[in-house]
Scaffold this motif. Sequence first.
Motif, PDB file in Angstrom:
ATOM      1  N   MET A   1      52.296  40.328  27.751  1.00 36.47           N
ATOM      2  CA  MET A   1      51.752  41.223  28.776  1.00 36.47           C
ATOM      3  C   MET A   1      50.798  40.445  29.663  1.00 36.47           C
ATOM      4  SD  MET A   1      51.071  44.896  27.027  1.00 36.47           S
ATOM      5  CE  MET A   1      51.366  45.668  28.622  1.00 36.47           C
ATOM      6  N   ALA A   2      50.620  40.992  30.856  1.00 36.57           N
ATOM      7  CA  ALA A   2      49.580  40.466  31.734  1.00 36.57           C
ATOM      8  C   ALA A   2      48.316  41.286  31.527  1.00 36.57           C
ATOM      9  CB  ALA A   2      50.029  40.555  33.190  1.00 36.57           C
ATOM     10  N   ARG A   3      47.186  40.612  31.349  1.00 34.57           N
ATOM     11  CA  ARG A   3      45.892  41.307  31.234  1.00 34.57           C
ATOM     12  C   ARG A   3      45.044  40.915  32.423  1.00 34.57           C
ATOM     13  NH1 ARG A   3      40.721  40.434  29.076  1.00 34.57           N
ATOM     14  NH2 ARG A   3      41.297  38.370  28.275  1.00 34.57           N
ATOM     15  N   ILE A   4      44.586  41.923  33.161  1.00 32.16           N
ATOM     16  CA  ILE A   4      43.866  41.705  34.411  1.00 32.16           C
ATOM     17  C   ILE A   4      42.516  42.402  34.349  1.00 32.16           C
ATOM     18  CG2 ILE A   4      43.886  42.080  36.907  1.00 32.16           C
ATOM     19  CD1 ILE A   4      46.989  42.202  36.649  1.00 32.16           C
ATOM     20  N   ARG A   5      41.447  41.689  34.575  1.00 34.34           N
ATOM     21  CA  ARG A   5      40.130  42.298  34.776  1.00 34.34           C
ATOM     22  C   ARG A   5      39.959  42.398  36.284  1.00 34.34           C
ATOM     23  NH1 ARG A   5      34.700  42.444  32.851  1.00 34.34           N
ATOM     24  NH2 ARG A   5      33.945  44.429  33.667  1.00 34.34           N
ATOM     25  N   CYS A   6      39.964  43.594  36.790  1.00 32.87           N
ATOM     26  CA  CYS A   6      40.016  43.852  38.218  1.00 32.87           C
ATOM     27  C   CYS A   6      38.672  44.378  38.716  1.00 32.87           C
ATOM     28  CB  CYS A   6      41.124  44.861  38.518  1.00 32.87           C
ATOM     29  SG  CYS A   6      41.341  45.249  40.267  1.00 32.87           S
ATOM     30  N   ASP A   7      38.009  43.610  39.577  1.00 29.78           N
ATOM     31  CA  ASP A   7      36.766  44.035  40.219  1.00 29.78           C
ATOM     32  C   ASP A   7      37.101  44.503  41.627  1.00 29.78           C
ATOM     33  OD1 ASP A   7      35.158  43.157  38.018  1.00 29.78           O
ATOM     34  OD2 ASP A   7      35.449  41.113  38.726  1.00 29.78           O
ATOM     35  N   PHE A   8      36.636  45.697  41.973  1.00 26.07           N
ATOM     36  CA  PHE A   8      36.997  46.269  43.270  1.00 26.07           C
ATOM     37  C   PHE A   8      35.893  47.215  43.734  1.00 26.07           C
ATOM     38  CE2 PHE A   8      38.439  49.086  40.001  1.00 26.07           C
ATOM     39  CZ  PHE A   8      38.343  50.374  40.497  1.00 26.07           C
ATOM     40  N   PHE A   9      35.947  47.596  44.994  1.00 26.06           N
ATOM     41  CA  PHE A   9      34.958  48.518  45.541  1.00 26.06           C
ATOM     42  C   PHE A   9      35.483  49.946  45.440  1.00 26.06           C
ATOM     43  CE2 PHE A   9      32.927  51.020  48.862  1.00 26.06           C
ATOM     44  CZ  PHE A   9      31.587  50.735  48.633  1.00 26.06           C
ATOM     45  N   SER A  10      34.630  50.838  44.965  1.00 26.61           N
ATOM     46  CA  SER A  10      34.971  52.250  44.858  1.00 26.61           C
ATOM     47  C   SER A  10      34.284  53.039  45.964  1.00 26.61           C
ATOM     48  CB  SER A  10      34.532  52.810  43.497  1.00 26.61           C
ATOM     49  OG  SER A  10      34.534  54.224  43.511  1.00 26.61           O
ATOM     50  N   GLU A  11      35.070  53.721  46.769  1.00 28.92           N
ATOM     51  CA  GLU A  11      34.509  54.592  47.799  1.00 28.92           C
ATOM     52  C   GLU A  11      33.784  55.775  47.162  1.00 28.92           C
ATOM     53  OE1 GLU A  11      34.373  54.087  50.976  1.00 28.92           O
ATOM     54  OE2 GLU A  11      35.789  52.422  51.245  1.00 28.92           O
ATOM     55  N   ALA A  12      34.336  56.306  46.073  1.00 25.49           N
ATOM     56  CA  ALA A  12      33.727  57.468  45.422  1.00 25.49           C
ATOM     57  C   ALA A  12      32.367  57.129  44.835  1.00 25.49           C
ATOM     58  CB  ALA A  12      34.644  58.009  44.328  1.00 25.49           C
ATOM     59  N   LEU A  13      32.234  55.928  44.276  1.00 22.16           N
ATOM     60  CA  LEU A  13      30.978  55.513  43.665  1.00 22.16           C
ATOM     61  C   LEU A  13      30.036  54.847  44.662  1.00 22.16           C
ATOM     62  CD1 LEU A  13      32.363  53.967  40.346  1.00 22.16           C
ATOM     63  CD2 LEU A  13      31.527  56.298  40.722  1.00 22.16           C
ATOM     64  N   GLY A  14      30.588  54.374  45.769  1.00 18.14           N
ATOM     65  CA  GLY A  14      29.772  53.682  46.756  1.00 18.14           C
ATOM     66  C   GLY A  14      29.283  52.331  46.284  1.00 18.14           C
ATOM     67  N   MET A  15      30.041  51.699  45.390  1.00 19.26           N
ATOM     68  CA  MET A  15      29.630  50.410  44.842  1.00 19.26           C
ATOM     69  C   MET A  15      30.834  49.733  44.210  1.00 19.26           C
ATOM     70  SD  MET A  15      27.574  51.550  41.380  1.00 19.26           S
ATOM     71  CE  MET A  15      28.444  52.295  40.004  1.00 19.26           C
ATOM     72  N   GLY A  16      30.682  48.457  43.857  1.00 17.75           N
ATOM     73  CA  GLY A  16      31.712  47.754  43.135  1.00 17.75           C
ATOM     74  C   GLY A  16      31.794  48.223  41.695  1.00 17.75           C
ATOM     75  N   THR A  17      32.994  48.208  41.142  1.00 21.10           N
ATOM     76  CA  THR A  17      33.204  48.589  39.745  1.00 21.10           C
ATOM     77  C   THR A  17      34.339  47.742  39.187  1.00 21.10           C
ATOM     78  OG1 THR A  17      33.469  50.459  38.225  1.00 21.10           O
ATOM     79  CG2 THR A  17      34.812  50.487  40.237  1.00 21.10           C
ATOM     80  N   SER A  18      34.728  48.030  37.938  1.00 27.07           N
ATOM     81  CA  SER A  18      35.743  47.206  37.275  1.00 27.07           C
ATOM     82  C   SER A  18      36.700  48.069  36.470  1.00 27.07           C
ATOM     83  CB  SER A  18      35.087  46.193  36.330  1.00 27.07           C
ATOM     84  OG  SER A  18      34.214  45.339  37.011  1.00 27.07           O
ATOM     85  N   MET A  19      37.871  47.521  36.252  1.00 27.77           N
ATOM     86  CA  MET A  19      38.808  48.087  35.285  1.00 27.77           C
ATOM     87  C   MET A  19      39.576  46.939  34.642  1.00 27.77           C
ATOM     88  SD  MET A  19      41.735  49.764  37.749  1.00 27.77           S
ATOM     89  CE  MET A  19      42.272  48.944  39.256  1.00 27.77           C
ATOM     90  N   THR A  20      40.008  47.166  33.415  1.00 27.50           N
ATOM     91  CA  THR A  20      40.877  46.233  32.717  1.00 27.50           C
ATOM     92  C   THR A  20      42.261  46.854  32.659  1.00 27.50           C
ATOM     93  OG1 THR A  20      39.046  45.372  31.390  1.00 27.50           O
ATOM     94  CG2 THR A  20      41.269  44.969  30.576  1.00 27.50           C
ATOM     95  N   VAL A  21      43.269  46.062  33.037  1.00 26.53           N
ATOM     96  CA  VAL A  21      44.629  46.586  33.161  1.00 26.53           C
ATOM     97  C   VAL A  21      45.586  45.699  32.378  1.00 26.53           C
ATOM     98  CG1 VAL A  21      46.471  47.205  34.778  1.00 26.53           C
ATOM     99  CG2 VAL A  21      44.081  47.479  35.465  1.00 26.53           C
ATOM    100  N   LEU A  22      46.460  46.328  31.610  1.00 28.77           N
ATOM    101  CA  LEU A  22      47.555  45.634  30.937  1.00 28.77           C
ATOM    102  C   LEU A  22      48.850  46.017  31.623  1.00 28.77           C
ATOM    103  CD1 LEU A  22      46.580  46.311  27.193  1.00 28.77           C
ATOM    104  CD2 LEU A  22      45.988  44.318  28.598  1.00 28.77           C
ATOM    105  N   LEU A  23      49.641  45.022  32.010  1.00 22.75           N
ATOM    106  CA  LEU A  23      50.901  45.262  32.712  1.00 22.75           C
ATOM    107  C   LEU A  23      52.060  44.699  31.895  1.00 22.75           C
ATOM    108  CD1 LEU A  23      49.849  44.353  36.363  1.00 22.75           C
ATOM    109  CD2 LEU A  23      50.077  46.639  35.362  1.00 22.75           C
ATOM    110  N   PRO A  24      53.163  45.444  31.813  1.00 20.69           N
ATOM    111  CA  PRO A  24      54.303  44.984  31.012  1.00 20.69           C
ATOM    112  C   PRO A  24      54.897  43.687  31.556  1.00 20.69           C
ATOM    113  CG  PRO A  24      54.532  47.303  31.621  1.00 20.69           C
ATOM    114  CD  PRO A  24      53.398  46.767  32.420  1.00 20.69           C
ATOM    115  N   GLU A  25      55.337  42.869  30.646  1.00 16.06           N
ATOM    116  CA  GLU A  25      55.970  41.605  30.999  1.00 16.06           C
ATOM    117  C   GLU A  25      57.081  41.319  29.993  1.00 16.06           C
ATOM    118  OE1 GLU A  25      54.771  36.880  31.603  1.00 16.06           O
ATOM    119  OE2 GLU A  25      53.413  38.251  30.559  1.00 16.06           O
ATOM    120  N   ARG A  26      58.278  41.073  30.502  1.00 19.23           N
ATOM    121  CA  ARG A  26      59.376  40.728  29.615  1.00 19.23           C
ATOM    122  C   ARG A  26      59.200  39.311  29.092  1.00 19.23           C
ATOM    123  NH1 ARG A  26      64.967  42.155  32.519  1.00 19.23           N
ATOM    124  NH2 ARG A  26      63.648  42.086  34.371  1.00 19.23           N
ATOM    125  N   SER A  27      59.280  39.169  27.779  1.00 18.69           N
ATOM    126  CA  SER A  27      59.178  37.835  27.194  1.00 18.69           C
ATOM    127  C   SER A  27      59.829  37.836  25.827  1.00 18.69           C
ATOM    128  CB  SER A  27      57.711  37.395  27.075  1.00 18.69           C
ATOM    129  OG  SER A  27      57.007  38.251  26.185  1.00 18.69           O
TER     130      SER A  27
END
Length: 262
Positions: A1-27
């Motif tokens: 799997m791909a594991r991504i720590r994603c930092d991005f700006f949230s309009e709802a929060l009015g600030m930067g925030t983070s999420m961790t995402v796992l994406l399927p990968e064939r292997s």
Amino acid sequence: MARIRCDFFSEALGMGTSMTVLLPERSSAQIGMAGSTVAGDPPVLYLLHGLTDDDTIWTRRTSIERYVAPLGLAVVMPQAGRSFYRDEEHGNRYWTFLSEELPEVCRSFFRLSDRREDTFVAGLSMGGYGAVKWALRHPDRFAAAASLSGALNVARRRRHQTRPMDPEVWHTVWGDRDAAPTDDDTVALLERAGVDLPALYVACGTEDFLYEDNTRFVGTARRRGVPLTVDFSPGDHDWAYWDAKIQDVLAWLPLRRDVSGR
């Protein structure tokens, strides 16, 4: 799997925030773990953290990446502070962030299914509460929702004699308000639930301090004729229990079976 720590700006929060995402990968060549995908955009599980944790905790305390790899399932783990997934009275708009902004942001960043039958939510403790609240308030969006050791009776928890909620947390999140009977009260949401609900799964250890809250929630659901899967078995409010039970949740989810590992 791909594991991504994603930092991005949230309009709802009015600030930067983070999420961790796992994406399927064939292997098939990776030693000890094969990965799979499904035809089309992958289904997604929103997996919510508890009161003292953050978006990284599921990957740090469990083997969630290994568990979901053969399922072709994406997992989105957002950061929500100590908000109880609510638009806080003296804080930020975490409910708006979770329920409105996050799914749109995720689909703009990643290739994810937006079909109800491919969308699931689960969480532990505060996150179990958030998962059930989200599913009951927006039943049209989810095929299934699961709570592990969920704080499923926050109104009662405010004034509990032996394990009350931290008054500072309550003040930040709810101010001087009561949670019941509002859209932040999962028991009240059950009382007026419609018929086309997502599949619900409630698990709690019998030694957990939230066990009685969970039994009350289940009792209300059964009185109202709301179908749900219940797992009350030995366990405490800890990661040994949640690591085991998230595997049961993944086996229970009504996932598409058109997975491919090659």
